[in-house]
Design a protein around this motif. Structure first.
Motif, PDB file in Angstrom:
ATOM      1  N   VAL A   1       0.845  -1.199   0.000  1.00  0.00           N
ATOM      2  CA  VAL A   1       0.000   0.000   0.000  1.00  0.00           C
ATOM      3  C   VAL A   1       0.874   1.240   0.000  1.00  0.00           C
ATOM      4  O   VAL A   1       1.811   1.357   0.796  1.00  0.00           O
ATOM      5  CB  VAL A   1      -0.946   0.046   1.224  1.00  0.00           C
ATOM      6  CG1 VAL A   1      -1.869   1.260   1.140  1.00  0.00           C
ATOM      7  CG2 VAL A   1      -1.765  -1.231   1.336  1.00  0.00           C
ATOM      8  N   LEU A   2       0.559   2.151  -0.915  1.00  0.00           N
ATOM      9  CA  LEU A   2       1.211   3.462  -0.978  1.00  0.00           C
ATOM     10  C   LEU A   2       0.163   4.536  -0.728  1.00  0.00           C
ATOM     11  O   LEU A   2      -0.960   4.434  -1.223  1.00  0.00           O
ATOM     12  CB  LEU A   2       1.843   3.682  -2.358  1.00  0.00           C
ATOM     13  CG  LEU A   2       2.982   2.734  -2.710  1.00  0.00           C
ATOM     14  CD1 LEU A   2       3.364   2.876  -4.182  1.00  0.00           C
ATOM     15  CD2 LEU A   2       4.191   3.032  -1.819  1.00  0.00           C
ATOM     16  N   ILE A   3       0.556   5.547   0.042  1.00  0.00           N
ATOM     17  CA  ILE A   3      -0.351   6.639   0.408  1.00  0.00           C
ATOM     18  C   ILE A   3       0.247   7.955  -0.059  1.00  0.00           C
ATOM     19  O   ILE A   3       1.450   8.185   0.106  1.00  0.00           O
ATOM     20  CB  ILE A   3      -0.516   6.729   1.940  1.00  0.00           C
ATOM     21  CG1 ILE A   3      -1.007   5.398   2.528  1.00  0.00           C
ATOM     22  CG2 ILE A   3      -1.409   7.900   2.348  1.00  0.00           C
ATOM     23  CD1 ILE A   3      -2.389   5.025   2.140  1.00  0.00           C
ATOM     24  N   ALA A   4      -0.601   8.823  -0.620  1.00  0.00           N
ATOM     25  CA  ALA A   4      -0.221  10.229  -0.809  1.00  0.00           C
ATOM     26  C   ALA A   4      -1.172  11.054   0.044  1.00  0.00           C
ATOM     27  O   ALA A   4      -2.384  11.088  -0.220  1.00  0.00           O
ATOM     28  CB  ALA A   4      -0.310  10.637  -2.277  1.00  0.00           C
ATOM     29  N   ASP A   5      -0.628  11.666   1.089  1.00  0.00           N
ATOM     30  CA  ASP A   5      -1.414  12.452   2.054  1.00  0.00           C
ATOM     31  C   ASP A   5      -1.290  13.920   1.641  1.00  0.00           C
ATOM     32  O   ASP A   5      -0.227  14.517   1.784  1.00  0.00           O
ATOM     33  CB  ASP A   5      -0.824  12.202   3.447  1.00  0.00           C
ATOM     34  CG  ASP A   5      -1.714  12.674   4.579  1.00  0.00           C
ATOM     35  OD1 ASP A   5      -2.901  12.954   4.341  1.00  0.00           O
ATOM     36  OD2 ASP A   5      -1.209  12.748   5.724  1.00  0.00           O
ATOM     37  N   TRP A   6      -2.394  14.464   1.122  1.00  0.00           N
ATOM     38  CA  TRP A   6      -2.360  15.791   0.491  1.00  0.00           C
ATOM     39  C   TRP A   6      -2.845  16.888   1.437  1.00  0.00           C
ATOM     40  O   TRP A   6      -3.885  16.749   2.084  1.00  0.00           O
ATOM     41  CB  TRP A   6      -3.268  15.810  -0.733  1.00  0.00           C
ATOM     42  CG  TRP A   6      -2.788  14.993  -1.896  1.00  0.00           C
ATOM     43  CD1 TRP A   6      -2.936  13.644  -2.062  1.00  0.00           C
ATOM     44  CD2 TRP A   6      -2.090  15.468  -3.054  1.00  0.00           C
ATOM     45  NE1 TRP A   6      -2.367  13.255  -3.258  1.00  0.00           N
ATOM     46  CE2 TRP A   6      -1.851  14.340  -3.884  1.00  0.00           C
ATOM     47  CE3 TRP A   6      -1.652  16.731  -3.470  1.00  0.00           C
ATOM     48  CZ2 TRP A   6      -1.184  14.456  -5.113  1.00  0.00           C
ATOM     49  CZ3 TRP A   6      -1.001  16.838  -4.684  1.00  0.00           C
ATOM     50  CH2 TRP A   6      -0.768  15.708  -5.494  1.00  0.00           C
ATOM     51  N   PHE A   7      -2.118  18.006   1.430  1.00  0.00           N
ATOM     52  CA  PHE A   7      -2.496  19.169   2.243  1.00  0.00           C
ATOM     53  C   PHE A   7      -2.432  20.432   1.396  1.00  0.00           C
ATOM     54  O   PHE A   7      -1.578  20.556   0.505  1.00  0.00           O
ATOM     55  CB  PHE A   7      -1.537  19.333   3.426  1.00  0.00           C
ATOM     56  CG  PHE A   7      -1.623  18.224   4.429  1.00  0.00           C
ATOM     57  CD1 PHE A   7      -2.451  18.324   5.523  1.00  0.00           C
ATOM     58  CD2 PHE A   7      -0.890  17.054   4.256  1.00  0.00           C
ATOM     59  CE1 PHE A   7      -2.544  17.289   6.442  1.00  0.00           C
ATOM     60  CE2 PHE A   7      -0.984  16.011   5.165  1.00  0.00           C
ATOM     61  CZ  PHE A   7      -1.811  16.133   6.274  1.00  0.00           C
ATOM     62  N   ILE A   8      -3.304  21.358   1.717  1.00  0.00           N
ATOM     63  CA  ILE A   8      -3.230  22.691   1.119  1.00  0.00           C
ATOM     64  C   ILE A   8      -2.089  23.442   1.814  1.00  0.00           C
ATOM     65  O   ILE A   8      -2.000  23.432   3.041  1.00  0.00           O
ATOM     66  CB  ILE A   8      -4.587  23.423   1.290  1.00  0.00           C
ATOM     67  CG1 ILE A   8      -5.657  22.721   0.450  1.00  0.00           C
ATOM     68  CG2 ILE A   8      -4.464  24.901   0.936  1.00  0.00           C
ATOM     69  CD1 ILE A   8      -7.079  23.176   0.741  1.00  0.00           C
ATOM     70  N   LEU A   9      -1.209  24.059   1.033  1.00  0.00           N
ATOM     71  CA  LEU A   9      -0.108  24.825   1.622  1.00  0.00           C
ATOM     72  C   LEU A   9      -0.603  26.200   2.060  1.00  0.00           C
ATOM     73  O   LEU A   9      -1.390  26.847   1.353  1.00  0.00           O
ATOM     74  CB  LEU A   9       1.042  24.967   0.616  1.00  0.00           C
ATOM     75  CG  LEU A   9       1.943  23.740   0.467  1.00  0.00           C
ATOM     76  CD1 LEU A   9       2.883  23.908  -0.723  1.00  0.00           C
ATOM     77  CD2 LEU A   9       2.756  23.489   1.746  1.00  0.00           C
TER      78      LEU A   9
END
Lengths: 161, 161
Positions: free
Chosen positions: B80-88
């Protein structure tokens, strides 16, 4: 002067901060982007900016004791925080981690009274032996970290859930 | 058309991708900054850009099976690979993680032949139930991931030492 000299002598007798083996598998706290590492407009900062025109990114890591610190608000002896710094490089549609710039280490150590109870070191690029802080933790590190304040135990970051 | 219809029907019968419990303590692979999440100049992209004027950051995480994949070049079932996205968001001298935008999940699943042997999902913001991909993995995810190529098993990232 006498007091300052005494503190420096005391610090000099403390052991060096060890390289933080295995930190890349510690918990990741958060990442952030900075235009340049140091805030001052001087020749060093200009040189740094030229070497990293897209700025820098740092990835923060915490060992288990430091995780306890984030949770409780009190970092126990031996808590270690890492800022793993990379030069940002352009990629299709964004910026990615380029070469490592340095590995910053903060170790909770109550003996280091002049730096808020933390020992600091900065390992150059991928080196485990090239140290950029040494006896200069007050000016190289705590000059900024003091602004996080004693109520935060001089830690700027918070643990992102 | 008949083949495509058949594959879609088959995919629809596969179980949903589970929310990746505990991924925040998995190994951190790398982080990257993007101006906006999707590359196309359309109304959706414009809306996204307006919501994140400083762009987005994603932090990549890998479970133990995925770490094996980075090491060997072959991602085993269950990786499993995760990309945890946030607004800068702007902060003094740089950009920091603001609100979470989404959690992207890639799970190695050989049954998913039309998406390179990976199942994809995107969990909205901090939700564990709001799914933005569902049956649209081909157009929402694999349309881009195919460009990483079969020799990389459709994974863009490499593990940063």
């Amino acid at each position: 002067m006498a007091l300052s000299g005494g503190l420096l002598a005391e610090t000099a007798s403390l052991p060096e901060v060890p390289y933080p083996d295995g930190f890349r598998r510690w918990a990741h706290v958060a990442s952030a982007v900075v235009a340049k590492k140091m805030g001052e407009a001087n020749a060093e900062a200009e040189k740094e900016k030229a070497a990293a025109p897209h700025g820098l990114i740092h990835n923060l890591y915490a060992n288990d004791l430091a995780l306890e610190g984030y949770r409780t608000g009190h970092f126990p002896e031996g808590a270690v925080l890492i800022a793993d710094w990379f030069i940002l490089e352009e990629t299709r549609g964004g910026l990615k981690q380029g070469p490592r710039k340095s590995v910053d280490v903060m170790v909770r150590d109550a003996r280091r009274t002049e730096t808020g109870g933390w020992a600091f070191e900065n390992f150059d690029q991928n080196s485990r032996t090239q140290r950029n802080v040494g006896a200069n933790a007050v000016t190289s590190c705590f000059k900024c970290h003091q602004f996080a304040g004693p109520e935060r135990e001089f830690v700027f970051s918070t643990l992102r859930p």
